[in-house]
Scaffold this motif. Structure first.
Motif, PDB file in Angstrom:
ATOM      1  N   PRO A   1       0.819  -1.222   0.000  1.00 53.05           N
ATOM      2  CA  PRO A   1       0.000   0.000   0.000  1.00 53.05           C
ATOM      3  C   PRO A   1       0.855   1.276   0.000  1.00 53.05           C
ATOM      4  O   PRO A   1       0.520   2.247  -0.682  1.00 53.05           O
ATOM      5  N   GLU A   2       1.970   1.258   0.753  1.00 51.75           N
ATOM      6  CA  GLU A   2       2.854   2.435   0.775  1.00 51.75           C
ATOM      7  C   GLU A   2       3.523   2.645  -0.575  1.00 51.75           C
ATOM      8  O   GLU A   2       3.671   3.778  -1.042  1.00 51.75           O
ATOM      9  N   PHE A   3       3.936   1.542  -1.224  1.00 51.80           N
ATOM     10  CA  PHE A   3       4.498   1.631  -2.567  1.00 51.80           C
ATOM     11  C   PHE A   3       3.485   2.261  -3.516  1.00 51.80           C
ATOM     12  O   PHE A   3       3.807   3.180  -4.280  1.00 51.80           O
ATOM     13  N   CYS A   4       2.258   1.770  -3.459  1.00 47.70           N
ATOM     14  CA  CYS A   4       1.221   2.264  -4.373  1.00 47.70           C
ATOM     15  C   CYS A   4       0.917   3.736  -4.139  1.00 47.70           C
ATOM     16  O   CYS A   4       0.831   4.522  -5.090  1.00 47.70           O
ATOM     17  N   ARG A   5       0.741   4.120  -2.887  1.00 41.36           N
ATOM     18  CA  ARG A   5       0.391   5.517  -2.598  1.00 41.36           C
ATOM     19  C   ARG A   5       1.504   6.472  -3.004  1.00 41.36           C
ATOM     20  O   ARG A   5       1.240   7.604  -3.434  1.00 41.36           O
ATOM     21  N   ALA A   6       2.752   6.035  -2.864  1.00 43.99           N
ATOM     22  CA  ALA A   6       3.871   6.905  -3.217  1.00 43.99           C
ATOM     23  C   ALA A   6       4.017   7.069  -4.726  1.00 43.99           C
ATOM     24  O   ALA A   6       4.284   8.171  -5.221  1.00 43.99           O
ATOM     25  N   VAL A   7       3.818   5.989  -5.469  1.00 39.55           N
ATOM     26  CA  VAL A   7       4.135   5.999  -6.903  1.00 39.55           C
ATOM     27  C   VAL A   7       2.941   6.388  -7.765  1.00 39.55           C
ATOM     28  O   VAL A   7       3.105   7.067  -8.801  1.00 39.55           O
ATOM     29  N   TYR A   8       1.744   6.012  -7.349  1.00 41.01           N
ATOM     30  CA  TYR A   8       0.578   6.195  -8.220  1.00 41.01           C
ATOM     31  C   TYR A   8       0.218   7.662  -8.426  1.00 41.01           C
ATOM     32  O   TYR A   8       0.219   8.469  -7.501  1.00 41.01           O
ATOM     33  N   LYS A   9      -0.086   7.963  -9.655  1.00 37.40           N
ATOM     34  CA  LYS A   9      -0.672   9.244 -10.015  1.00 37.40           C
ATOM     35  C   LYS A   9      -1.599   8.988 -11.197  1.00 37.40           C
ATOM     36  O   LYS A   9      -1.221   8.298 -12.154  1.00 37.40           O
TER      37      LYS A   9
ATOM     38  N   THR B   1      11.597 -15.139  -9.198  1.00 41.57           N
ATOM     39  CA  THR B   1      12.573 -14.621  -8.247  1.00 41.57           C
ATOM     40  C   THR B   1      13.851 -14.258  -8.994  1.00 41.57           C
ATOM     41  O   THR B   1      14.524 -15.132  -9.527  1.00 41.57           O
ATOM     42  N   PRO B   2      14.242 -12.997  -9.070  1.00 43.42           N
ATOM     43  CA  PRO B   2      13.481 -11.835  -8.617  1.00 43.42           C
ATOM     44  C   PRO B   2      12.331 -11.539  -9.582  1.00 43.42           C
ATOM     45  O   PRO B   2      12.181 -12.225 -10.594  1.00 43.42           O
ATOM     46  N   VAL B   3      11.550 -10.511  -9.259  1.00 44.48           N
ATOM     47  CA  VAL B   3      10.510 -10.092 -10.198  1.00 44.48           C
ATOM     48  C   VAL B   3      11.177  -9.580 -11.465  1.00 44.48           C
ATOM     49  O   VAL B   3      12.393  -9.359 -11.508  1.00 44.48           O
ATOM     50  N   ASN B   4      10.400  -9.368 -12.499  1.00 35.63           N
ATOM     51  CA  ASN B   4      10.932  -8.849 -13.761  1.00 35.63           C
ATOM     52  C   ASN B   4      11.229  -7.354 -13.598  1.00 35.63           C
ATOM     53  O   ASN B   4      10.380  -6.499 -13.867  1.00 35.63           O
ATOM     54  N   LYS B   5      12.435  -7.048 -13.136  1.00 32.40           N
ATOM     55  CA  LYS B   5      12.769  -5.660 -12.806  1.00 32.40           C
ATOM     56  C   LYS B   5      12.880  -4.781 -14.051  1.00 32.40           C
ATOM     57  O   LYS B   5      12.520  -3.607 -14.012  1.00 32.40           O
ATOM     58  N   LYS B   6      13.362  -5.332 -15.157  1.00 35.07           N
ATOM     59  CA  LYS B   6      13.518  -4.517 -16.369  1.00 35.07           C
ATOM     60  C   LYS B   6      12.156  -4.040 -16.870  1.00 35.07           C
ATOM     61  O   LYS B   6      11.965  -2.853 -17.178  1.00 35.07           O
ATOM     62  N   SER B   7      11.197  -4.954 -16.958  1.00 34.07           N
ATOM     63  CA  SER B   7       9.870  -4.572 -17.418  1.00 34.07           C
ATOM     64  C   SER B   7       9.215  -3.610 -16.436  1.00 34.07           C
ATOM     65  O   SER B   7       8.581  -2.626 -16.846  1.00 34.07           O
ATOM     66  N   LEU B   8       9.371  -3.866 -15.131  1.00 36.52           N
ATOM     67  CA  LEU B   8       8.784  -2.983 -14.124  1.00 36.52           C
ATOM     68  C   LEU B   8       9.443  -1.609 -14.179  1.00 36.52           C
ATOM     69  O   LEU B   8       8.761  -0.580 -14.068  1.00 36.52           O
ATOM     70  N   HIS B   9      10.753  -1.572 -14.378  1.00 37.34           N
ATOM     71  CA  HIS B   9      11.467  -0.293 -14.501  1.00 37.34           C
ATOM     72  C   HIS B   9      10.908   0.528 -15.656  1.00 37.34           C
ATOM     73  O   HIS B   9      10.636   1.728 -15.533  1.00 37.34           O
ATOM     74  N   ASP B  10      10.732  -0.112 -16.797  1.00 33.36           N
ATOM     75  CA  ASP B  10      10.242   0.613 -17.975  1.00 33.36           C
ATOM     76  C   ASP B  10       8.834   1.146 -17.738  1.00 33.36           C
ATOM     77  O   ASP B  10       8.505   2.270 -18.155  1.00 33.36           O
ATOM     78  N   PHE B  11       7.992   0.350 -17.076  1.00 35.91           N
ATOM     79  CA  PHE B  11       6.640   0.822 -16.767  1.00 35.91           C
ATOM     80  C   PHE B  11       6.687   2.011 -15.818  1.00 35.91           C
ATOM     81  O   PHE B  11       6.002   3.019 -16.025  1.00 35.91           O
ATOM     82  N   LEU B  12       7.483   1.909 -14.745  1.00 34.61           N
ATOM     83  CA  LEU B  12       7.549   2.991 -13.769  1.00 34.61           C
ATOM     84  C   LEU B  12       8.113   4.266 -14.387  1.00 34.61           C
ATOM     85  O   LEU B  12       7.651   5.370 -14.097  1.00 34.61           O
TER      86      LEU B  12
ATOM     87  N   ALA C   1      15.743   1.488  -7.898  1.00 35.68           N
ATOM     88  CA  ALA C   1      15.536   1.193  -6.470  1.00 35.68           C
ATOM     89  C   ALA C   1      14.073   0.895  -6.176  1.00 35.68           C
ATOM     90  O   ALA C   1      13.767   0.080  -5.289  1.00 35.68           O
ATOM     91  N   LEU C   2      13.158   1.540  -6.896  1.00 42.83           N
ATOM     92  CA  LEU C   2      11.742   1.217  -6.726  1.00 42.83           C
ATOM     93  C   LEU C   2      11.461  -0.232  -7.117  1.00 42.83           C
ATOM     94  O   LEU C   2      10.651  -0.911  -6.471  1.00 42.83           O
TER      95      LEU C   2
END
Length: 282
Positions: free
Chosen positions: A4-12, A62-73, A114-115
């Protein structure tokens, strides 16, 4: 500092991510989860009203797909051209909302990586996931955090057990060479049948307590049924050494594999062996 803290910080709110549910769904998808969340459940995960379920945890690599998540973020955090804000501004805002010190200058590329590290910890080490600042400082130095060793999982996905009298609730206090009986009360609260399973003692010659006559007990076949209790008993004999004692047990399948490697003490039988001569003089 969980999801929830991750979501509230990042979401817009920003097209095509127009609400909280869509944000959670997109994060899960880009991080590599095969689970498809409906809108209501995703929104409750965002707010913390519902936890991530075991199948959802297990759906990530393990780990999560950090490259795809990075590009989305990166895409989600990058301001629209029509605004005067910069990516630096947006990342500084997210860092503040995530609890980073206000004096810490945010470098966007290292911060977004880092996210992804933070989200990985939320999924694979949820009890120790307050790691954003640590991971960001590592990323600034061109380093990556150590890979998380995930906790052992049940042998079968969806398998779960409830033990109503774990070691912490047991009160066995036999004297030297005395016998006592312990009864396990188990419930199959998972989603698969239990067939041809046994409880097996892994230290049958313990110097303080030992099972009498057997070190393996058959478990009745049991389909998933949260209200059905299984009771299994075994007699133990205390030995001639006083103090805390533990008989170690595992639930195994027909091939002898440990069904719950994460449950390192769940089936154990604990006792305090008493010297009756010393006890009687007190």
């Amino acid at each position: 500092m969980g999801l929830p803290e991750f979501c509230r910080a990042v979401y817009k709110r920003k097209s095509p991510i127009t609400n909280q549910a869509k944000f959670v769904q997109a994060v899960f998808q880009h991080a590599g989860s095969a689970e498809r969340l409906d809108d209501e459940y995703a929104r409750k995960i965002f707010t913390g009203a519902k936890p991530i379920s075991e199948p959802q945890y297990e759906s990530f690599s393990t780990p999560v797909n950090k490259k795809s998540l990075h590009d989305f973020l990166l895409s989600h955090l990058r301001p629209l051209p029509s605004t005067k804000r910069t990516l630096d501004d947006r990342c500084q805002e997210v860092g503040k909302d995530a609890g980073l010190p206000s004096t810490l200058t945010i470098e966007p590329e290292a911060f977004i990586w880092a996210l992804t590290d933070w989200f990985d910890a939320i999924i694979h080490d949820p009890n120790h996931c307050d790691v954003l600042e640590h991971c960001y400082r590592l990323r600034l130095e061109g380093q990556e955090p150590d890979e998380i060793n995930p906790a052992p999982q049940p042998l079968y996905q969806g398998d779960r057990v409830d033990v109503t009298e774990p070691p912490a609730l047991q009160k066995h206090k036999p004297g030297f060479w005395a016998e006592f009986t312990h009864t396990w009360t188990l419930r199959n609260v998972g989603s698969i049948d239990w067939t041809s399973r046994t409880l097996v003692c892994t230290n049958p010659t313990d110097p303080r307590i030992r099972p009498v006559g057997t070190k393996q007990i058959a478990i009745p076949e049991s389909p998933p049924a949260t209200r059905k209790f299984i009771k299994i008993s075994c007699t133990f004999r205390a030995q001639g050494y006083e103090g805390a004692a533990s008989s170690h047990w595992e639930m195994r399948n027909q091939e002898g594999e440990n069904c719950f490697p994460q449950a390192t003490t769940t089936f154990n039988v604990d006792a305090t062996v008493i010297n009756p001569d010393l006890h009687s003089t007190r």
